[in-house]
Write a protein that holds these residues in place. Structure first.
Motif, PDB file in Angstrom:
ATOM      1  N   LEU A 237      21.100 -50.514  -6.080  1.00 32.89           N
ATOM      2  CA  LEU A 237      21.239 -49.402  -5.150  1.00 32.89           C
ATOM      3  C   LEU A 237      22.143 -48.338  -5.765  1.00 32.89           C
ATOM      4  N   THR A 241      25.783 -45.917  -1.528  1.00 29.61           N
ATOM      5  CA  THR A 241      24.526 -45.995  -0.797  1.00 29.61           C
ATOM      6  C   THR A 241      24.745 -46.083   0.708  1.00 29.61           C
ATOM      7  N   ALA A 276      26.847 -52.934  -4.347  1.00 30.09           N
ATOM      8  CA  ALA A 276      26.659 -51.611  -4.958  1.00 30.09           C
ATOM      9  C   ALA A 276      27.993 -51.008  -5.363  1.00 30.09           C
ATOM     10  N   ILE A 303      17.629 -42.938  -8.540  1.00 30.68           N
ATOM     11  CA  ILE A 303      17.764 -44.383  -8.529  1.00 30.68           C
ATOM     12  C   ILE A 303      17.357 -45.004  -9.854  1.00 30.68           C
TER      13      ILE A 303
END
Length: 320
Positions: A237, A241, A276, A303
């Motif tokens: 991620l 995020t 993340a 991403i």
């Protein structure tokens, strides 16, 4: 008499104070000035905190390089024994951040939460803490500090799928690389600088993770950096995020963080987690590459570009 009268009139004028209207005007002006200056002061403070955070990451990167120069490989993430409750990579770096005395107290043959490792579990270490975060001792209510643990602001990159790179080729339906893609692995899977075939300036080694503010319970392993199971993050991620994160064995309450972080339990094992990179800095995170350079990664990064940067052997071409 006329002269005396004028003197009395002038004296009365000299003694007259501010009127209510004048006082309100002065207060309003001061309020406007404070309102104008406060954002600038806050920005200056955050700039100073971010600069200190960058300095911390540079020191961690230097410690990694010194460890590598000494042992010819990167430190273990930890061992898979006891379900990841072993001493993490950050414990192994202690002699290289001027914490040799603490390192000498460590017992690597037992769990990190063993009584012999109490000093390591409960002592805050400045270089492992971003000043933009609030340090809270986890499980501070546990008897005799048996499970009490410090949270760290930094974690090593363990690849761009889940924590243990399980089934990496099928993780998101697109080929990435096999389980050898991360420089930091559990057990005997240690790697050297030569394994970073994507380029040391293109591959992220360490970045930021959030500190859980709940001091009453376990609440998941995210940023519980003293343990092997909480000392890594993944690039699945993007930084900061807003998506729900797979917490592995146990989720947390989103309100346990200064910024709410949603969590879902996608696996009953800690290595299924997709922790993340995350920071309290507006707009992104600081990240240290394998060459020791530190850069600010915006949370708006594509991403696939982020997944490319968080692999070490993916063969991706990263644009400028």
């Amino acid at each position: 008499m006329k002269s005396l009268s004028l003197c009395s009139e002038n004296s009365a004028r000299a003694k007259r104070g501010f009127t209510l209207v004048e006082l309100l005007v002065v207060i309003a002006i001061i309020g406007v000035l404070v309102a104008l200056l406060l954002p600038a002061v806050q920005q200056a403070r955050e700039a100073a905190r971010r600069a200190q955070c960058v300095n911390n990451l540079k020191n961690i990167g230097l410690a990694m390089h010194n460890y590598h120069d000494t042992y010819r490989n990167f430190p273990y993430l930890g061992f898979s024994d006891w379900n990841g409750d072993t001493i993490s990579v950050f414990g192994r770096l202690l002699p290289f951040i001027e914490q040799s005395a603490m390192y000498d107290t460590l017992d690597f043959s037992v769990r990190a939460n063993d009584g012999n490792n109490r000093l390591y579990r409960t002592t805050p270490i400045d270089v492992y803490s971003c000043p933009s975060e609030t340090v809270t001792l986890g499980e501070s209510n546990s008897g005799n500090n048996h499970w009490s643990h410090q949270r760290y602001s930094y974690a090593v990159c363990v690849g761009n799928t889940n924590y243990d790179q399980h089934d990496a080729n099928n993780w998101d339906g697109t080929y990435t690389y096999d389980n050898g893609g991360s420089a930091f692995k559990m057990g005997e899977n240690i790697r050297s600088m030569a394994s970073i075939t994507d380029g040391t300036s293109n591959s992220v080694m360490v970045s930021e993770v959030p500190m859980n503010q709940n001091d009453q319970g376990w609440q998941g392993m995210y940023a519980a950096g003293i343990y092997a199971s909480g000392a890594g993050f993944t690039g699945y991620l993007t930084p900061n995020t807003k998506a729900s994160i797979d917490g592995g064995r146990r989720c947390w309450n989103p309100d346990d963080y200064l910024q709410k972080i949603p969590c879902h339990g996608g696996s009953d094992r800690w290595w299924g987690a997709t922790f993340a990179a995350f920071s309290m800095h507006p707009g992104g995170v600081n990240a240290c590459n394998f060459d020791g350079s530190v850069s600010f990664v915006p949370e708006t990064i594509d991403i696939w570009a982020w997944r490319a940067r968080t692999s070490t052997q993916g063969g991706e071409v990263i644009g400028q």
